[in-house]
Write an enzyme that holds these catalytic residues in place. Structure first.
Site, PDB file in Angstrom:
ATOM      1  N   GLU A 176       0.645  -1.127  -0.106  1.00 20.00           N
ATOM      2  CA  GLU A 176       0.064  -0.103   0.131  1.00 20.00           C
ATOM      3  C   GLU A 176       0.692   1.271  -0.079  1.00 20.00           C
ATOM      4  O   GLU A 176       0.666   2.128   0.894  1.00 20.00           O
ATOM      5  CB  GLU A 176      -0.701  -0.100   1.118  1.00 20.00           C
ATOM      6  N   GLU A 181      -5.594 -11.074  -0.119  1.00 20.48           N
ATOM      7  CA  GLU A 181      -6.281 -10.858   0.925  1.00 20.48           C
ATOM      8  C   GLU A 181      -7.786 -10.753   0.913  1.00 20.48           C
ATOM      9  O   GLU A 181      -8.547  -9.857   1.486  1.00 20.48           O
ATOM     10  CB  GLU A 181      -5.862  -9.410   1.783  1.00 20.48           C
TER      11      GLU A 181
END
Ligand code: XIL
Length: 378
Positions: free
Chosen positions: A195, A301
């Site tokens: 991220e 995820e």
């Protein structure tokens, strides 16, 4: 055998149009277009030796601007391996551990490898949590995804207190070398950076960016390559499953790393909801775009938040369809090498049990999504 076909087209002179894609007279897929030109990618399974794909507009004319196909490729023989995230505390729960070993082929420590856990103070390492998971995985023949060496927005505070750019870079490189070094034989795959981008496709402003500029990403990948030249190195990101500025920025970022030989794959986190889940076609085209850079792609995820007012059965069915669509997209592309969900049981989901996001319910009973996803990946 599976191939991906990408069409860029639009309905010509009507609201909606459909293209029928067939091979040797057998219909493979139908692709819908509206008035605006869009790119659509689908997976087809042509019979062995087939060389042509036929396109026919059904009903209303379609203008096709371009068509590209990947050569047919043999799918992975035993299907895409399914993995899950786990917390160290869950390893000692017999029911949960049994569900894990019977269902999954790899484990991702949910938090135990993050920087603040493994190096809570400079040069003071704590591998207890990660060891618990890695030992359990090794004992049961499960692979481990190393998540994550650098999570820029969750960099421990002591790093910021170093202030000087060179010291921060040194801390970053030392950290990566130490963590990869400890697990060199047992963790073969790492999320090196997690991220880095915001929704506009710009670098998130955080300790690492502010001190080192965008180059910290490359610094991290270089350090990881040097620490274990054989490990598979991933960039992991959320919200890049569909087109938009963030996906474009991620493509540019990893293309640059790929040119320098510093990266092996991209992780699509796939935290989603019943209302916002990307379609199979969208995912396929996203995965194809990353695969075209020569990279592996993984779903890393996935969870599907399913709270809402519709009847429970409907929500669980819809959730199963969403998982299955993602599974099929991954299965269709040889570059998609693993599919990981973010936890085992709804009871322990980071989204809270009320969201019912995972494959097993709070009582560890399998939900419709489990068999749907397994079938899609098989
Ligand atoms: C989450 C964990 O699941 C939580 O237990 C923790 O409190 C916060 O982090 N994207 C990621 C993961 O890459 O590391 C995050 O995990 C979820 C979002």
């Amino acid at each position: 055998m599976v191939a991906a076909v990408t069409l860029v087209g639009r309905a010509a002179g009507c609201e909606r149009a459909e293209v029928v894609l067939s091979v040797r007279g057998r219909e493979q897929r139908r692709i819908r277009f509206g008035r605006r030109a869009v790119s659509r990618t689908v997976a087809i399974a042509p019979p062995a030796g087939a060389e042509r794909v036929r396109l026919r507009a059904a009903g209303c004319p379609v203008r096709i601007a371009s068509i590209t196909t990947t050569a047919p490729v043999a799918p992975t023989p035993s299907g895409v391996p399914l993995g899950t995230a786990i917390q160290a505390g869950q390893v000692g729960m017999p029911d949960l551990a049994a569900a894990v070993t019977s269902t999954f082929r790899s484990l991702t420590p949910e938090n135990e490898l993050k920087w603040a856990r493994t190096e809570p103070q400079m040069n003071q390492y704590d591998f207890r949590g990660a060891d618990t998971i890695v030992d359990f995985a090794t004992a049961h023949g499960l692979a481990v995804r190393g998540h994550t060496l650098v999570y820029p927005s969750e960099t421990p505070y002591w790093v910021r207190r170093l202030v000087v750019a060179d010291l921060i870079r040194k801390a970053l490189v030392n950290h990566i070398a130490a963590v990869i070094g400890r697990y060199r034989t047992r963790i073969r795959e790492w999320d090196v950076v997690n991220e880095a981008l915001d929704w506009r496709g710009q670098f998130q402003r955080n300790t690492l960016f502010n001190a080192l500029g965008p180059g910290y990403v490359e610094d991290a990948f270089r350090a990881a390559r040097a620490a274990d030249p054989k490990a598979k190195l991933f960039y992991n990101e959320n919200g890049i499953e569909g087109p938009g500025p963030k996906q474009e920025a991620a493509l540019a970022l990893v293309a640059d790393l790929a040119r320098k030989g510093l990266i092996d794959g991209v992780g699509l986190q796939m935290h989603t909801t019943l209302g916002a889940a990307p379609s199979e076609a969208t995912l396929l085209s996203t995965m194809t775009a990353f695969a075209n850079l020569g990279l592996q792609v993984e779903v890393t995820e996935m969870d599907v938040a399913a709270a809402g007012l519709m009847p429970l059965r409907w929500r669980l069915e819809r959730q199963a369809q969403i998982y299955a669509a993602a599974g099929r997209a991954c299965r269709a592309l040889p570059a998609c090498t693993r599919f990981t969900v973010w936890g085992v049981s709804d009871r322990f989901s980071w989204l809270t049990p009320a969201q019912l996001p995972l494959l097993f319910d709070a009582g560890l009973r399998p939900k419709p999504a489990l068999s749907a996803l397994q079938q899609a990946l098989a």
